[in-house]
Design a protein around this motif. Structure first.
Motif, PDB file in Angstrom:
ATOM      1  N   ASP A  25       0.835  -1.196   0.000  1.00  0.00           N
ATOM      2  CA  ASP A  25       0.000   0.000   0.000  1.00  0.00           C
ATOM      3  C   ASP A  25       0.875   1.253   0.000  1.00  0.00           C
ATOM      4  OD1 ASP A  25      -2.243  -1.543   0.106  1.00  0.00           O
ATOM      5  OD2 ASP A  25      -2.285  -1.583   2.312  1.00  0.00           O
ATOM      6  N   GLY A  26       0.570   2.143  -0.940  1.00  0.00           N
ATOM      7  CA  GLY A  26       1.264   3.441  -0.972  1.00  0.00           C
ATOM      8  C   GLY A  26       2.734   3.351  -1.289  1.00  0.00           C
ATOM      9  N   VAL A  27       3.140   2.306  -2.016  1.00  0.00           N
ATOM     10  CA  VAL A  27       4.555   2.182  -2.380  1.00  0.00           C
ATOM     11  C   VAL A  27       4.796   3.071  -3.612  1.00  0.00           C
ATOM     12  CG1 VAL A  27       6.436   0.618  -3.002  1.00  0.00           C
ATOM     13  CG2 VAL A  27       4.589  -0.175  -1.484  1.00  0.00           C
ATOM     14  N   ARG A  28       5.146   4.307  -3.335  1.00  0.00           N
ATOM     15  CA  ARG A  28       5.316   5.295  -4.413  1.00  0.00           C
ATOM     16  C   ARG A  28       6.691   5.950  -4.422  1.00  0.00           C
ATOM     17  NH1 ARG A  28      -0.270   6.332  -2.981  1.00  0.00           N
ATOM     18  NH2 ARG A  28       0.392   7.722  -1.327  1.00  0.00           N
ATOM     19  N   TRP A  29       7.611   5.438  -3.639  1.00  0.00           N
ATOM     20  CA  TRP A  29       8.912   6.086  -3.517  1.00  0.00           C
ATOM     21  C   TRP A  29      10.047   5.098  -3.739  1.00  0.00           C
ATOM     22  CZ3 TRP A  29       8.006  11.080  -3.289  1.00  0.00           C
ATOM     23  CH2 TRP A  29       6.768  11.508  -2.808  1.00  0.00           C
ATOM     24  N   ILE A  60       8.789   6.845  -7.478  1.00  0.00           N
ATOM     25  CA  ILE A  60       9.258   5.576  -8.032  1.00  0.00           C
ATOM     26  C   ILE A  60       9.390   5.617  -9.555  1.00  0.00           C
ATOM     27  CG2 ILE A  60       6.998   4.469  -8.356  1.00  0.00           C
ATOM     28  CD1 ILE A  60       8.331   1.949  -7.005  1.00  0.00           C
ATOM     29  N   GLY A  61       8.601   6.449 -10.187  1.00  0.00           N
ATOM     30  CA  GLY A  61       8.704   6.580 -11.642  1.00  0.00           C
ATOM     31  C   GLY A  61       9.941   7.322 -12.104  1.00  0.00           C
ATOM     32  N   GLU A  62      10.602   8.033 -11.187  1.00  0.00           N
ATOM     33  CA  GLU A  62      11.803   8.790 -11.524  1.00  0.00           C
ATOM     34  C   GLU A  62      13.077   8.098 -11.057  1.00  0.00           C
ATOM     35  OE1 GLU A  62      11.291  12.607  -9.772  1.00  0.00           O
ATOM     36  OE2 GLU A  62       9.411  13.026 -10.838  1.00  0.00           O
ATOM     37  N   ALA A  63      12.929   6.824 -10.629  1.00  0.00           N
ATOM     38  CA  ALA A  63      14.082   6.099 -10.103  1.00  0.00           C
ATOM     39  C   ALA A  63      15.143   5.907 -11.160  1.00  0.00           C
ATOM     40  CB  ALA A  63      13.625   4.742  -9.573  1.00  0.00           C
ATOM     41  N   ASN A  64      16.392   5.981 -10.721  1.00  0.00           N
ATOM     42  CA  ASN A  64      17.504   5.767 -11.643  1.00  0.00           C
ATOM     43  C   ASN A  64      17.745   4.289 -11.907  1.00  0.00           C
ATOM     44  OD1 ASN A  64      17.967   8.490 -11.849  1.00  0.00           O
ATOM     45  ND2 ASN A  64      19.494   8.515 -10.203  1.00  0.00           N
ATOM     46  N   ARG A  65      17.540   3.479 -10.940  1.00  0.00           N
ATOM     47  CA  ARG A  65      17.808   2.051 -11.087  1.00  0.00           C
ATOM     48  C   ARG A  65      17.046   1.294 -10.015  1.00  0.00           C
ATOM     49  NH1 ARG A  65      21.814   4.996  -9.127  1.00  0.00           N
ATOM     50  NH2 ARG A  65      22.629   4.522  -7.054  1.00  0.00           N
ATOM     51  N   GLN A  66      16.879   0.017 -10.240  1.00  0.00           N
ATOM     52  CA  GLN A  66      16.268  -0.866  -9.249  1.00  0.00           C
ATOM     53  C   GLN A  66      16.894  -2.242  -9.427  1.00  0.00           C
ATOM     54  OE1 GLN A  66      12.073  -1.404  -9.539  1.00  0.00           O
ATOM     55  NE2 GLN A  66      11.836  -2.000  -7.410  1.00  0.00           N
ATOM     56  N   GLY A  67      18.138  -2.352  -8.947  1.00  0.00           N
ATOM     57  CA  GLY A  67      18.896  -3.569  -9.164  1.00  0.00           C
ATOM     58  C   GLY A  67      19.185  -3.711 -10.643  1.00  0.00           C
ATOM     59  N   ASP A  68      19.004  -4.891 -11.184  1.00  0.00           N
ATOM     60  CA  ASP A  68      19.178  -5.131 -12.607  1.00  0.00           C
ATOM     61  C   ASP A  68      17.886  -4.914 -13.360  1.00  0.00           C
ATOM     62  OD1 ASP A  68      21.835  -5.761 -12.273  1.00  0.00           O
ATOM     63  OD2 ASP A  68      21.409  -7.889 -11.917  1.00  0.00           O
ATOM     64  N   LYS A  69      16.837  -4.635 -12.669  1.00  0.00           N
ATOM     65  CA  LYS A  69      15.524  -4.476 -13.294  1.00  0.00           C
ATOM     66  C   LYS A  69      15.256  -3.010 -13.563  1.00  0.00           C
ATOM     67  CE  LYS A  69      10.623  -5.487 -12.589  1.00  0.00           C
ATOM     68  NZ  LYS A  69       9.632  -6.047 -11.654  1.00  0.00           N
ATOM     69  N   PRO A  70      14.948  -2.627 -14.794  1.00  0.00           N
ATOM     70  CA  PRO A  70      14.679  -1.213 -15.105  1.00  0.00           C
ATOM     71  C   PRO A  70      13.369  -0.754 -14.478  1.00  0.00           C
ATOM     72  CG  PRO A  70      14.169  -2.582 -16.985  1.00  0.00           C
ATOM     73  CD  PRO A  70      14.808  -3.479 -15.984  1.00  0.00           C
ATOM     74  N   VAL A  74       6.560   7.117 -15.215  1.00  0.00           N
ATOM     75  CA  VAL A  74       5.139   7.330 -14.971  1.00  0.00           C
ATOM     76  C   VAL A  74       4.506   7.900 -16.234  1.00  0.00           C
ATOM     77  CG1 VAL A  74       3.440   8.600 -13.584  1.00  0.00           C
ATOM     78  CG2 VAL A  74       5.519   7.686 -12.517  1.00  0.00           C
ATOM     79  N   CYS A  75       3.337   7.400 -16.607  1.00  0.00           N
ATOM     80  CA  CYS A  75       2.654   7.849 -17.817  1.00  0.00           C
ATOM     81  C   CYS A  75       2.221   9.303 -17.660  1.00  0.00           C
ATOM     82  CB  CYS A  75       1.438   6.961 -18.083  1.00  0.00           C
ATOM     83  SG  CYS A  75       0.545   7.401 -19.597  1.00  0.00           S
ATOM     84  N   LYS A  76       2.527  10.120 -18.642  1.00  0.00           N
ATOM     85  CA  LYS A  76       2.169  11.545 -18.610  1.00  0.00           C
ATOM     86  C   LYS A  76       0.695  11.764 -18.916  1.00  0.00           C
ATOM     87  CE  LYS A  76       6.813  13.005 -19.916  1.00  0.00           C
ATOM     88  NZ  LYS A  76       7.650  13.722 -20.902  1.00  0.00           N
ATOM     89  N   ILE A  77       0.070  10.794 -19.606  1.00  0.00           N
ATOM     90  CA  ILE A  77      -1.351  10.936 -19.937  1.00  0.00           C
ATOM     91  C   ILE A  77      -2.230  10.423 -18.802  1.00  0.00           C
ATOM     92  CG2 ILE A  77      -3.141  10.249 -21.595  1.00  0.00           C
ATOM     93  CD1 ILE A  77      -0.962   9.929 -23.680  1.00  0.00           C
ATOM     94  N   HIS A  78      -1.763   9.336 -18.153  1.00  0.00           N
ATOM     95  CA  HIS A  78      -2.538   8.734 -17.060  1.00  0.00           C
ATOM     96  C   HIS A  78      -1.671   8.704 -15.802  1.00  0.00           C
ATOM     97  CE1 HIS A  78      -4.077   6.888 -20.859  1.00  0.00           C
ATOM     98  NE2 HIS A  78      -5.216   7.356 -20.347  1.00  0.00           N
TER      99      HIS A  78
END
Length: 543
Positions: A25-29, A60-70, A74-78
């Motif tokens: 819940d609320g994982v946005r960072w 979270i949409g502006e993250a530089n990296r997340q391990g080996d997973k890109p 965040v969608c600009k329209i939605h």
């Protein structure tokens, strides 16, 4: 196109788990330093922690990296949706809501799948960039080496020029000193003669006077002295008019800049432009301007890539303009020049309109105009100069007159039986002429000949697209250093480019260029084409 199962999978919302409390819940960072997802509550704790308060915590949409997973954007329209899908048709990242509205029937895949491919492509691009960097480093090194040799050559020529200047100055000083020494000798001679003539007589008469004074005392010598003076005094006739010596004069010589240039030396260098294939679609207009008066351009002669001399119909003068339509210089004449050609950088040869038997020479140093040649019984029409400085003059007859640099007729060249209107000298030893067939203004062709008049090739309108130009009214042409002849056609609003073999021409102009009724062409040292038109407009084109 993706399967229905893939579509359902793509439309499922993406969920993230908090790395500290395992909540969804609320994982946005996301902490870029710890590489961890954070919920709202743990984010506040994280940024207040003693060791983590300086960490880079972002959405979270502006993250530089997340391990080996890109991490998707965040969608600009939605807002709130992640762009975790990729459309191959649109080359675009999008979210699941965009899929259902825009990309449902497109070829798409999941973000992670495309990411690895793009990452591989990026590595290949980086490798290519590194190779190019290495190439240009090597080329820079080679260019530096060549540049050093070029500069050394320039320095050598500069020394040679200064050496020649020193020699010329020394020779001029020697000649001038010799004349000055002669003048001093004349001055000394006159001074000596003056002393010998006048002062000698005064001394001799003074001596006679002393003898007379002594004889006046003695009666014996008086008779003898009087008898001597009776025969001597008539030799000193004061009534003889003094004739001054004839004054010398110094006739100043005219400065022959052409001869001086030949004595000093001439710089031979290749023009800087490279040969470019003619394609009207790629021809670029550098500038366009209209000269005053707005008369037909009879002649146009570029002196470099920015300036050209112009002759205009029924205008008594020559005009030097630049590409920005600024008149640099105007030379007034007492006749209307027609066709023009330059001799080096110091003189312009001209024919006149109405046509006469004269070829004129304008010295740009002192603006002095002289008659270079009188070719009667022919009228001088067009003019061109070959590599040997021979001057070819067309005469509106089948004959051309060839002059040397002194203006003396050295021979005549006859080409067929048709009238020769325009001529341009090619190299080595070839000519290109425009002939009027049967005297008809709109029926002209071009012949490539040798300098004896033997026809090598005739061009009657064949162009490289397979078409045949019909009626043509060809005017004052020019050529570049590759012997490509640029021929204006006033009736078809076109400039044809004819190769040296004279077989098939290429059309220089397209409708987009808007060149109307071209009457004269000149090619500058950079290969730019100056086109003068019937209304006084000048177009400068880059190939």
């Amino acid at each position: 196109m993706a399967s229905n199962r893939s579509v359902r999978r793509a439309q499922e919302p993406v969920t993230y788990t908090c790395a500290l409390c395992d909540s969804e819940d609320g994982v946005r960072w996301y902490c870029n330093d710890c590489q961890e997802n954070l919920c709202d509550r743990c984010k506040e704790t994280h940024i207040r922690g003693r060791k983590t308060k300086s960490d880079d915590v972002v959405a979270i949409g502006e993250a530089n990296r997340q391990g080996d997973k890109p991490v998707p954007e965040v969608c600009k329209i939605h807002p709130g949706k992640l762009c975790d899908l990729y459309c191959s048709d649109c080359n675009l990242l999008f979210c699941s809501m965009c899929l259902s509205k825009t990309h449902k029937h497109h070829n798409w895949k999941h973000f992670e799948d495309e990411f690895s491919i793009k990452k591989q492509h990026l590595k290949e691009h980086m490798t290519a960039i590194s190779v190019k960097i290495e190439h240009f480093k090597n080329e820079t090194s080679e260019r530096h080496r060549v540049n050093e040799g070029f500069n050394d050559n320039i320095d050598t020529m500069r020394k040679e020029v200064n050496s020649q200047r020193t020699k010329l100055k020394a020779e001029v000083d020697y000649i001038a000193d010799a004349i000055l020494a002669e003048l001093s000798a004349l001055e000394k001679e006159e001074s000596t003669m003056h002393k010998k003539d006048c002062q000698r007589k005064v001394e001799e008469l003074t001596g006679l006077l002393e003898q007379a004074e002594i004889a006046n005392i003695s009666s014996v010598s008086l008779f003898e002295t009087e008898r001597s003076l009776r025969t001597t005094l008539p030799l000193y006739d004061v009534n003889v008019k003094y004739v001054s010596p004839k004054q010398s004069s110094f006739v100043t010589g005219s400065i022959d800049s052409v001869m001086l240039t030949k004595m000093l030396g001439i710089l031979h260098s290749e023009n800087r432009h490279e040969k470019t294939d003619i394609d009207s679609k790629h021809v670029q207009r550098l500038s366009k301007f209209t000269v005053t008066p707005k008369n037909q351009l009879n002649g146009i002669y570029p002196v470099d890539d920015s300036h050209a001399w112009l002759s205009l119909y029924q205008y008594q003068g020559l005009v030097l303009v630049n590409r920005e339509d600024v008149v640099i210089e105007t030379v007034k004449l007492d006749f209307c020049p027609c066709r023009i050609a330059m001799v080096g950088a110091t003189d312009i040869l001209m024919t006149s309109y109405p046509h006469s038997t004269f070829v004129y020479n304008l010295s740009l140093l002192d603006k002095d105009v002289t008659i270079f040649a009188d070719i009667r019984t022919h009228d001088a029409y067009d003019i061109s100069i070959n590599k040997r400085d021979e001057v070819f003059v067309s005469t509106s007859t089948p004959d051309m007159v060839v002059l040397n640099q002194s203006g003396t007729i050295v021979r005549k060249v006859t080409i067929g039986s048709e009238t020769i209107m325009f001529v341009v000298c090619l190299s080595p030893g070839c000519l290109c002429v425009v002939q009027t067939i049967g005297g008809r203004l709109y029926d002209r062709n071009i012949k490539i000949t040798d300098e004896s008049g033997t026809v090598i090739q005739t061009w009657t309108g064949e162009v490289n697209n397979g078409q045949q130009v019909g009626s043509m009214n060809l005017w004052k042409m020019s050529c570049d250093k590759y012997d490509r002849v640029f021929v204006p056609d006033i009736s078809n609003n076109q400039v044809y480019v004819l190769p040296r073999d004279g077989k098939q021409a290429v059309c220089l102009l397209d409708q987009k260029h808007g060149v109307m009724e071209p009457t004269a062409v000149g090619v500058d040292t950079w290969g730019n084409v100056w086109i003068g038109c019937n209304d006084g407009t000048v177009h400068v084109m880059r190939l």
